[in-house]
Write an enzyme that holds these catalytic residues in place. Structure first.
Site, PDB file in Angstrom:
ATOM      1  N   ASP A 141      -9.671  -4.722 -10.289  1.00  0.00           N
ATOM      2  CA  ASP A 141      -9.248  -6.004 -10.898  1.00  0.00           C
ATOM      3  C   ASP A 141      -8.148  -5.860 -11.956  1.00  0.00           C
ATOM      4  OD1 ASP A 141     -11.306  -6.979  -9.367  1.00  0.00           O
ATOM      5  OD2 ASP A 141     -12.555  -7.626 -11.040  1.00  0.00           O
ATOM      6  N   ASP A 164     -23.708  -7.526 -10.294  1.00  0.00           N
ATOM      7  CA  ASP A 164     -22.321  -7.832 -10.674  1.00  0.00           C
ATOM      8  C   ASP A 164     -22.239  -8.329 -12.111  1.00  0.00           C
ATOM      9  OD1 ASP A 164     -21.066  -7.381  -8.122  1.00  0.00           O
ATOM     10  OD2 ASP A 164     -22.054  -9.198  -7.428  1.00  0.00           O
TER      11      ASP A 164
HETATM   12  C1  BGC Z   1     -20.138  -2.650 -13.825  1.00  0.00           C
HETATM   13  C2  BGC Z   1     -20.212  -1.159 -13.963  1.00  0.00           C
HETATM   14  C3  BGC Z   1     -20.896  -0.561 -12.755  1.00  0.00           C
HETATM   15  C4  BGC Z   1     -20.233  -1.042 -11.485  1.00  0.00           C
HETATM   16  C5  BGC Z   1     -20.940  -0.548 -10.243  1.00  0.00           C
HETATM   17  C6  BGC Z   1     -19.490  -3.027 -12.520  1.00  0.00           C
HETATM   18  O1  BGC Z   1     -19.538  -4.400 -12.363  1.00  0.00           O
HETATM   19  O2  BGC Z   1     -19.451  -3.195 -14.908  1.00  0.00           O
HETATM   20  O3  BGC Z   1     -20.919  -0.831 -15.123  1.00  0.00           O
HETATM   21  O4  BGC Z   1     -20.849   0.835 -12.808  1.00  0.00           O
HETATM   22  O5  BGC Z   1     -20.193  -2.439 -11.459  1.00  0.00           O
HETATM   23  O6  BGC Z   1     -22.174  -1.118 -10.065  1.00  0.00           O
END
Ligand code: BGC
Length: 462
Positions: A185, A409
């Site tokens: 992103d 998420d």
């Molecule tokens: C989070 C991370 C995480 C990743 C994978 C992201 O949305 O902010 O902390 O490692 O997702 O799950």
């Protein structure tokens, strides 16, 4: 990539001359095979076995153990075989242990990848580089630990990227192909979200571009490391003007690195998103049904790219048009874009009303394409694999599960935490119908979501 290949050939020629000189001088030339620099191949996933993260398998087993239905439990256990990317989502994640929620360090993952490597077969492990200063500027769920300041950038360089590069450059890891997914992103937010003050600041300060260039310079310098820049997904950048403009930004950013376009091996789309790989019943965006062309429906809003197969094809074509080598590879995150289960349409709609036709025909069951947080009804997508057949013009290096399915998420509730994460209205089912209720913080295990994803997998888990 071809540019990089040229650089390596230059090195090989130098070494050959040195060898001849040493032989002429009568010196013994001894270079054990393990210390020979590995070739930087065009597609690191091709022919390789994929590293399976035991931390992820442990989380999956936790869900299986609390699942009563034996059939679902068995399918959950089958998911443990699948490789997922390891997210280096904070400085502590590089070092592992308590500061990383008890997860393994980068070095421990690489030791394991080496230990499991089969003789004569390369192994590839995928890591997500995700700690940009001012991270997740357009949302709240994944705000990070580093502020959008010069001091934040300095920490990103020295405590994060340098720490990663120091581990990856250790000679003992030369035998592991390391694929890196760079800053999900990050750059797309600098194209389309400039109305958000945090993203506007990220763009005008130049801090995030500097950070990404630094990451590319450090990672590209290690021959067995492969760099894939995140390129959002078709539901975000699929409008033709967005697509062209975004490729232009990427071209500028990457041309500003030490090795120019050679710093990047490929792009990865759909990271952590839910956009399908294909819309089997919606194959012509310009086809007129009822009130107008399919792409003019409420769901697509004049975005003619309905799926990642079409999107990666167009992105690759635009990259090449803007001077990138044709060898640039595309990767799609297929972790959660399967959309199986009872709501999946089994035939094209016969409605003559445009919106009804689109809504009844599409595999993507989101109420709105903009939903990205713990989307209800989603399912696991295509299992990870190299050079997937059937999409020749998309130039796909691989399907990967970049987002580990079952990791949240983000949360709608305000959950105190030391990770910089904030409650996000897009994760709150009251403000955003279509987000699952009761979600933990981003990255934390979400059992109910994992159950849903396995249940709705397409293709089904076997
Ligand atoms: C989070 C991370 C995480 C990743 C994978 C992201 O949305 O902010 O902390 O490692 O997702 O799950």
């Amino acid at each position: 990539m071809s540019y990089r290949g040229n650089r390596r050939r230059g090195l090989a020629a130098t070494l050959a001359m040195a060898t001849v000189a040493a032989t002429l001088l009568g010196a013994a030339v001894h270079r054990p095979p393990a210390h020979r620099p590995p070739a930087h191949v065009d597609n690191p996933f091709a022919g390789a076995s994929f590293y399976v993260n035991p931390d992820y398998a442990r989380l999956v087993e936790g869900s299986a153990a609390r699942t009563a239905d034996p059939a679902l439990r068995a399918r959950m256990r089958a998911v443990k075989r699948h490789p997922t990317a390891v997210w280096l989502d904070r400085i502590g994640a590089v070092h592992g242990g308590a500061a990383a929620g008890g997860r393994k360090s980068l070095a421990q993952h690489l030791d394991l990848a080496l230990a499991r490597k089969k003789p004569g077969r390369p192994v590839v492990a995928t890591f997500v580089v995700y700690d940009l200063p001012g991270r997740d500027c357009a949302a709240q769920a994944s705000s990070g630990e580093l502020p959008l300041t010069r001091a934040g950038l300095e920490r990103y360089r020295t405590e994060y990227i340098d720490a990663i590069a120091e581990v990856l450059a250790r000679p003992k890891y030369r035998g592991v192909r390391v694929a890196t997914v760079i800053e999900p992103d990050g750059l797309p937010n600098l194209v389309t979200n400039l109305s958000d003050p945090e993203c506007a600041q990220a763009q005008s300060s130049g801090i995030q571009v500097e950070a990404i260039r630094y990451a590319l310079d450090k990672l590209h310098a290690i021959p067995n490391v492969y760099t894939y820049l995140d390129f959002a997904h078709s539901g975000w950048l699929g409008w033709d003007s967005n697509l062209t403009q975004t490729v232009r930004l990427y071209t500028d950013v990457v041309e500003g690195t030490a090795s120019g376009l050679a710093s990047v091996d490929g792009l990865v789309t759909n990271v952590s998103n839910y956009t399908p790989l294909a819309e089997p019943f919606l194959t012509d965006p310009d086809r007129v049904v009822g009130e107008g062309p399919v792409k003019s429906s409420a769901f697509y809003g004049w975005n003619g790219h309905f799926d990642e197969a079409d999107f990666t094809r167009s992105v690759h074509r635009e990259l090449v048009a803007q001077g990138w080598p044709a060898s640039t590879g595309m990767v799609v995150d297929t972790s959660r874009n399967g959309w199986g289960g009872p709501a999946r349409p089994t035939a094209e709609s016969t409605s003559t009303s445009l919106d009804a036709y689109v809504d009844e025909s599409r595999a993507d069951r989101r109420p709105r394409r903009a939903l990205w947080c713990n989307v209800a009804g989603a399912g696991l997508g295509e299992p990870p694999r190299a050079v997937p057949a059937g999409y020749p013009d998309s130039h796909l290096d691989a399907f990967l599960w970049v987002k580990p399915p079952g990791e949240s998420d983000g949360a709608g509730d305000d959950i105190p935490n030391g990770e910089g994460k904030r409650p996000d209205p897009m994760c709150d089912p009251v403000t955003t119908p279509g987000a699952l209720p009761g979600a933990p913080l981003a990255g934390h295990w979400f059992h109910e979501q994992f159950s849903m994803l396995v249940t709705n997998a397409y293709p089904p888990v076997s």
